[in-house]
Every structure is written in structure tokens, then in C-alpha cells.
Design a protein around this motif. Structure first.
Motif, PDB file in Angstrom:
ATOM      1  N   ASN A  81      60.218  33.118  33.773  1.00 34.37           N
ATOM      2  CA  ASN A  81      61.297  32.157  33.951  1.00 34.37           C
ATOM      3  C   ASN A  81      61.024  30.925  33.084  1.00 34.37           C
ATOM      4  N   PRO A  82      61.871  30.655  32.077  1.00 30.00           N
ATOM      5  CA  PRO A  82      61.604  29.509  31.192  1.00 30.00           C
ATOM      6  C   PRO A  82      61.578  28.173  31.915  1.00 30.00           C
ATOM      7  N   GLU A  83      62.289  28.083  33.056  1.00 30.32           N
ATOM      8  CA  GLU A  83      62.326  26.822  33.797  1.00 30.32           C
ATOM      9  C   GLU A  83      60.951  26.477  34.353  1.00 30.32           C
ATOM     10  N   ILE A  84      60.172  27.491  34.731  1.00 31.64           N
ATOM     11  CA  ILE A  84      58.812  27.248  35.236  1.00 31.64           C
ATOM     12  C   ILE A  84      57.987  26.526  34.178  1.00 31.64           C
ATOM     13  N   TYR A  85      58.031  27.018  32.957  1.00 31.48           N
ATOM     14  CA  TYR A  85      57.222  26.451  31.873  1.00 31.48           C
ATOM     15  C   TYR A  85      57.756  25.092  31.427  1.00 31.48           C
ATOM     16  N   ARG A  86      59.077  24.942  31.441  1.00 27.16           N
ATOM     17  CA  ARG A  86      59.658  23.664  31.019  1.00 27.16           C
ATOM     18  C   ARG A  86      59.348  22.549  32.006  1.00 27.16           C
ATOM     19  N   VAL A  87      59.483  22.838  33.302  1.00 26.17           N
ATOM     20  CA  VAL A  87      59.171  21.820  34.314  1.00 26.17           C
ATOM     21  C   VAL A  87      57.672  21.529  34.325  1.00 26.17           C
ATOM     22  N   LEU A  88      56.845  22.549  34.115  1.00 16.74           N
ATOM     23  CA  LEU A  88      55.394  22.320  34.014  1.00 16.74           C
ATOM     24  C   LEU A  88      55.087  21.386  32.849  1.00 16.74           C
TER      25      LEU A  88
END
Length: 361
Positions: free
Chosen positions: A291-298
């Protein structure tokens, strides 16, 4: 006589028809009244949110069950004696709504307005607002500091009472000494690497207290540089509040990625617990999330913790996954994050020099 009978029959038919219509109207009113709650519940059950403002985390609402998304325009209607907990994604607020404060929860979950004070507040995301550090005559800029990475700090507080400690390597250093001091804690440990799990034989940190970590870099028997970090723990009352919210997340069985990037991130960041948010998101990365959102929020959280190097790695992965999934919304957010990363990085390099480990304000 025949005419009279026909006339009487026609009148009877009209009366009968009127009675049927009247009965039908009354029946419709009764059904509408008795099923209004059921109808609203059905509409809510069938709805789909294009944009989710938050999540209902506890039972007690008349229509929205625990785990329901909060859509724009939604209202909370607590049952008698109930308090409904709502986690707001857009402004990092936790709402506790009962019959004494019934309100439009979606409006309370709207993004916060930026104040004048916010514009000029010194943070890792706004280094231009922070004063330049004055260096003493004994400070040596040629030797980088053992820049502390974890515990990850943004608002100065953490939740865990036994934090892991890590820092950047210093060129030429042969060993490091980690010193922890504060209420009921005072220890030193020498290590040859750049990570130290909290020592098992040492007392744990206490809620509501302030502590200081200092990492000393040694070359042989000489100290060549050092880096301090002051932080505090949440109060015990705040810790109990967070623990209850996390328990509710587990009880409503939120899907793992959504729990990490939406609910848990909001819960932790409502208290500026960037350390706990990062650890939660890292666990999803370790689990193999795509999920790209996981990496972006991290990456966003790394920036808030003053760690642009770590942020860039996660933004790069998020960008790759967003392109692969054709997720234009996430791709746009990644690009915004990269612009902020570029500004912060250029500012820090101009202030401290390209070889410095001192990224945090």
C-alpha cells in the motif's frame, strides 16, 4: 326505480373508494413513522464514502455502529447514557460525544485552520522558523555528531517505557557510550555498534517524567563528538486513554493497513507520539504491505521527526507503488512530500554543511 338503484350504487362505490384511499394513506403514515429509524439505518449501511473524515470507534450511536467510517456531513446521535468515540483523520482529534454535546461530528473533524502562531512555530517541518544554534569555542564542525535516530521525537514525548536507542555512525569512531539519566534512571553502557535495545537490568522509565539521552562517540579512549536528546513520557492518564483507544481498534477488527495508516496513526499523532506511529507503520512495511499510503505516511512522520534521509527512502518506495497501482491521489501526495523534503534538506545543508549528521532542530 332502476335509475335510483344505479345512482345509489355509484355513490356507494365512491364512498368505498374514498375509504380505501384513506386507509392506504393512514397505513403509509404508520409504516413511514415506524420505519424511519430502520430506513436511516439502511441508508447508512448502504452508503459509500468517497472521502472518509474519520471512524466511529465505540458503540452507542443510534445509527453508526463501531467501526463505521465517518463521511462528510455525518452526525453522531448517542443513545441515552452512551458516549461515542470518534477518531478524526483530518485534524488528529479524538471526540467523545454524548447527549450533552451532540453535534455535527464531520464538522468537528474538518482540517484545522492555520493560525498566525502556527505559521511561525519552530518545528522540524519549518526549520526556517528556528534560531541558529550558537557554537562554543570547543565545538568542532569537522566531526559529525552521533545523530540520534530513535526514539523518534517530534513533540518531545514518547509512550514506551523501554525505548530502543539508535544513532548515526560517526566516521572514525571505534565505540560509543550511551548515557541515560532522569527520574529513577542513571546508567551508562558502552557498545561497538549504533543500536542499543533498552537494557533489561535497568529500571523502566516513568510516565510523566523527563529524561535525557547522550551518545558519546569515541576514537580509542578519546571522545570525538556527542549528541544529546531530551524527551518526556506521557502522563499515566494519557497513557490509559491511548491504551483504551488501541483496544477499541483491535475490537472492531480494522484491516491492518487501514488501522496503521488511518486509525492508529491518528490516535498516536493526537498526542504527537511520532515514535509510536513510526514503529506501527514500520511493522506494516516489515509485513510486506504494498500500500503506497503506508510508505508515504511513514515518510511524512520521518520528516516530522527530523529524519529526511529516512523519509526519502520511503517516499521513493511510495512513488514506485503509486505509479504501479495507478493511484494518482497518492502520487500527488508523494510529490507534495518530496517538495517539502527538498526544501528541508537544502535548508539544513546550507545551515550545517553537507557532511553533518545534525538534521534535527
Amino acid at each position: 326505480m332502476l335509475t335510483l338503484n344505479n345512482s345509489t350504487s355509484a355513490i356507494a362505490k365512491k364512498i368505498f373508494t374514498v375509504q380505501i384511499v384513506a386507509l392506504a394513506s393512514i397505513s403509509t403514515l404508520v409504516v413511514s413513522s415506524s420505519s424511519s429509524v430502520w430506513g436511516q439505518s439502511q441508508l447508512i449501511a448502504l452508503r459509500q464514502c468517497k472521502n472518509v473524515d474519520g471512524k466511529v470507534m465505540s458503540p452507542g450511536d443510534r445509527y453508526l455502529k463501531a467501526g463505521s467510517p465517518l463521511c462528510p456531513g455525518d452526525q453522531i446521535h448517542p443513545k441515552n447514557g452512551a458516549t461515542v468515540t470518534v477518531v478524526c483523520y483530518l485534524n488528529r482529534k479524538i471526540l467523545y460525544i454524548n447527549q450533552n454535546n451532540i453535534s455535527d461530528a464531520a464538522n468537528k473533524c474538518a482540517p484545522l485552520q492555520v493560525t498566525e502562531a502556527d505559521k511561525y512555530r519552530c518545528t522540524n517541518l519549518k526549520p526556517q522558523n528556528c534560531p541558529t544554534t550558537l557554537k562554543g569555542p570547543d565545538d568542532d564542525n569537522s566531526v559529525p555528531r552521533p545523530r540520534l535516530i530513535s526514539p523518534y521525537i517530534s513533540g518531545g514525548r514518547i509512550l514506551t517505557t523501554r525505548p530502543s536507542i539508535s544513532w548515526r555512525a560517526v566516521p572514525g569512531a571505534t565505540s560509543y557510550t550511551v548515557e541515560m539519566e532522569g527520574n529513577n534512571v542513571n546508567w551508562q553502557i558502552q557498545v561497538n555498534n549504533t543500536k542499543l535495545p533498552y537494557p533489561e537490568g535497568q529500571p523502566q522509565l516513568r510516565f510523566g517524567r523527563v529524561y535525557r539521552i547522550i551518545v558519546f562517540a569515541y576514537q580509542g579512549n578519546s571522545i570525538i563528538s556527542h549528541a544529546p536528546l531530551v524527551f518526556g513520557l506521557l502522563s499515566e492518564k494519557e497513557q490509559q486513554e491511548i491504551a483504551l483507544l488501541v483496544k477499541q481498534v483491535n475490537e472492531v477488527k480494522v484491516p491492518p493497513d487501514e488501522a496503521a495508516v488511518g486509525v492508529l496513526d491518528t490516535i498516536y499523532m493526537s498526542k504527537n507520539l511520532v515514535n509510536e506511529s513510526i514503529e506501527t507503520l514500520k511493522a506494516r512495511v516489515a509485513a510486506g504491505s504494498k500500500n503506497p499510503e503506508i510508505y508515504r505516511v511513514l515518510a511524512d512522520r520521518y520528516l516530522e521527526a527530523g529524519l529526511p534521509n529516512e523519509a526519502l527512502s520511503e517516499y521513493t518506495t511510495a512513488k514506485k507503488l503509486a505509479k504501479s497501482n495507478k493511484n494518482l491521489k497518492e502520487l500527488s501526495k508523494v510529490q507534495e512530500g518530496l517538495k517539502l523534503w527538498e526544501f528541508i534538506t537544502n535548508y539544513q545543508r546550507a545551515r550545517t554543511g553537507p557532511s553533518s549528521n545534525d538534521e534535527r532542530i
